[in-house]
Write a protein that holds these residues in place. Sequence first.
Motif, PDB file in Angstrom:
ATOM      1  N   SER A 181     -64.898 -12.686  58.733  1.00  0.00           N
ATOM      2  CA  SER A 181     -63.609 -12.147  59.684  1.00  0.00           C
ATOM      3  C   SER A 181     -63.460 -10.664  59.096  1.00  0.00           C
ATOM      4  O   SER A 181     -63.087  -9.828  59.800  1.00  0.00           O
ATOM      5  N   VAL A 182     -63.489 -10.390  57.784  1.00  0.00           N
ATOM      6  CA  VAL A 182     -63.215  -9.424  57.184  1.00  0.00           C
ATOM      7  C   VAL A 182     -64.186  -8.428  57.480  1.00  0.00           C
ATOM      8  O   VAL A 182     -63.890  -6.942  57.896  1.00  0.00           O
ATOM      9  N   VAL A 183     -65.535  -8.757  57.570  1.00  0.00           N
ATOM     10  CA  VAL A 183     -66.538  -7.825  58.065  1.00  0.00           C
ATOM     11  C   VAL A 183     -66.446  -7.431  59.435  1.00  0.00           C
ATOM     12  O   VAL A 183     -66.700  -6.195  59.820  1.00  0.00           O
ATOM     13  N   ILE A 184     -66.267  -8.426  60.318  1.00  0.00           N
ATOM     14  CA  ILE A 184     -66.326  -7.888  61.740  1.00  0.00           C
ATOM     15  C   ILE A 184     -64.824  -7.127  62.285  1.00  0.00           C
ATOM     16  O   ILE A 184     -65.254  -6.136  62.770  1.00  0.00           O
ATOM     17  N   SER A 185     -63.854  -7.490  61.620  1.00  0.00           N
ATOM     18  CA  SER A 185     -62.609  -6.614  61.942  1.00  0.00           C
ATOM     19  C   SER A 185     -62.776  -5.203  61.229  1.00  0.00           C
ATOM     20  O   SER A 185     -62.245  -4.311  61.724  1.00  0.00           O
ATOM     21  N   GLY A 186     -63.220  -5.340  59.968  1.00  0.00           N
ATOM     22  CA  GLY A 186     -63.171  -4.135  59.107  1.00  0.00           C
ATOM     23  C   GLY A 186     -64.303  -3.095  59.893  1.00  0.00           C
ATOM     24  O   GLY A 186     -63.808  -1.857  59.967  1.00  0.00           O
ATOM     25  N   THR A 187     -65.325  -3.589  60.332  1.00  0.00           N
ATOM     26  CA  THR A 187     -66.238  -2.565  61.205  1.00  0.00           C
ATOM     27  C   THR A 187     -65.701  -2.026  62.464  1.00  0.00           C
ATOM     28  O   THR A 187     -65.680  -0.884  62.420  1.00  0.00           O
ATOM     29  N   ILE A 188     -64.925  -2.688  63.153  1.00  0.00           N
ATOM     30  CA  ILE A 188     -64.398  -2.281  64.474  1.00  0.00           C
ATOM     31  C   ILE A 188     -63.090  -1.354  63.940  1.00  0.00           C
ATOM     32  O   ILE A 188     -63.023  -0.230  64.495  1.00  0.00           O
ATOM     33  N   ASP A 219     -53.842 -17.385  48.630  1.00  0.00           N
ATOM     34  CA  ASP A 219     -53.957 -17.459  50.040  1.00  0.00           C
ATOM     35  C   ASP A 219     -53.033 -16.887  50.949  1.00  0.00           C
ATOM     36  O   ASP A 219     -53.269 -16.646  52.227  1.00  0.00           O
ATOM     37  N   PRO A 220     -51.868 -16.412  50.472  1.00  0.00           N
ATOM     38  CA  PRO A 220     -50.867 -15.535  50.994  1.00  0.00           C
ATOM     39  C   PRO A 220     -51.501 -14.270  51.840  1.00  0.00           C
ATOM     40  O   PRO A 220     -51.329 -13.996  52.936  1.00  0.00           O
ATOM     41  N   LEU A 221     -52.167 -13.541  51.003  1.00  0.00           N
ATOM     42  CA  LEU A 221     -52.953 -12.367  51.494  1.00  0.00           C
ATOM     43  C   LEU A 221     -54.136 -12.732  52.292  1.00  0.00           C
ATOM     44  O   LEU A 221     -54.237 -11.889  53.393  1.00  0.00           O
ATOM     45  N   LYS A 222     -54.949 -13.705  52.163  1.00  0.00           N
ATOM     46  CA  LYS A 222     -55.868 -13.961  52.799  1.00  0.00           C
ATOM     47  C   LYS A 222     -55.423 -14.466  54.204  1.00  0.00           C
ATOM     48  O   LYS A 222     -56.110 -14.172  55.274  1.00  0.00           O
ATOM     49  N   LEU A 223     -54.482 -15.333  54.267  1.00  0.00           N
ATOM     50  CA  LEU A 223     -53.836 -15.448  55.659  1.00  0.00           C
ATOM     51  C   LEU A 223     -53.363 -14.549  56.338  1.00  0.00           C
ATOM     52  O   LEU A 223     -53.422 -14.507  57.707  1.00  0.00           O
ATOM     53  N   PHE A 224     -52.927 -13.436  55.615  1.00  0.00           N
ATOM     54  CA  PHE A 224     -52.288 -12.395  56.608  1.00  0.00           C
ATOM     55  C   PHE A 224     -53.244 -11.612  57.078  1.00  0.00           C
ATOM     56  O   PHE A 224     -53.215 -10.829  58.237  1.00  0.00           O
ATOM     57  N   LEU A 225     -54.115 -11.278  56.229  1.00  0.00           N
ATOM     58  CA  LEU A 225     -55.438 -10.525  56.646  1.00  0.00           C
ATOM     59  C   LEU A 225     -56.186 -11.194  58.052  1.00  0.00           C
ATOM     60  O   LEU A 225     -56.606 -10.367  59.000  1.00  0.00           O
TER      61      LEU A 225
END
Length: 282
Positions: A13-20, A163-169
């Motif tokens: 999720s981070v890779v996909i959204s971060g790239t865009i 998890d709070p940070l990861k869930l937010f991202l």
Amino acid sequence: MNKCQSTKMFCLSVVISGTILIQMIAYLIALLSGTNLNFNIIEVCQNTLKMIGLTSLQYAVDILVLSTVIFAVWKIGTQLIHTIRLKTKLHQYKNEKLSEEYNNLYGVGKKDLIVISYPVPVAITIGFISPQIVLSTALIALLNEEELEAVIYHEMYHKKNHDPLKLFLLSISATILPYIPILKWFNENYRIIQEIMADENAIEKQQSAIHIGSALLKMLKVGKIDSKSFAYASFAESSVNYRIEYMLNPLENNQIKIPMVITMWSIVVFTLICIIFIYAFI
């Protein structure tokens, strides 16, 4: 289900959204500053649209990029504001004596566990950088000693895993990039896996699923706390059916299957973006 599965979901999720998003931000900076970025994915899109005669869509690209970035900033800002307000309220309701007692009892830091004087059972983990476990006096009154211990072990897992940070991202990614539907799927199923892993942590610590199960049932009977527009990991608000099923049948194969249609659509969209990006460097 296992931690490796949830880690893969988060990383993808981070890779996909971060790239865009990096490309969109780069384009927006170039647009506002007047700088010419030769290797920008959005700029290549615009040049391609001009070549095929769809110049009107150029403005649609501008609107999409601008609205996405502004929406992302708004969501992050709103989250920070709600977090600050929540911490202020928690400070007002904080029971200093019980907070110190439970911090000492469970061997966590002095500020890692907070007990608040509140009439509704609450067990949540909040905070992005330094997560804190929040319990209410109503929860302590509702549960027996073993059940309360199980809930605390559950929340300790969320705290340790940030998890709070990861869930937010994950939530931000899914919200601002709806044309990549796998991001929404990652967000929903990451929550399920993490709740089950947190339950497993409590079961492992106590060598029994009885106490975490009975605590969950008691809190479900009382009801959930009001939904908030900030990121947190709550004991009794997520994935209840999956968690109960997993407790009853822990040896069954409960792997979450990735939906093929959503996956293929997401791959196609992301691949097209990557192809344009690679072409820009040739």
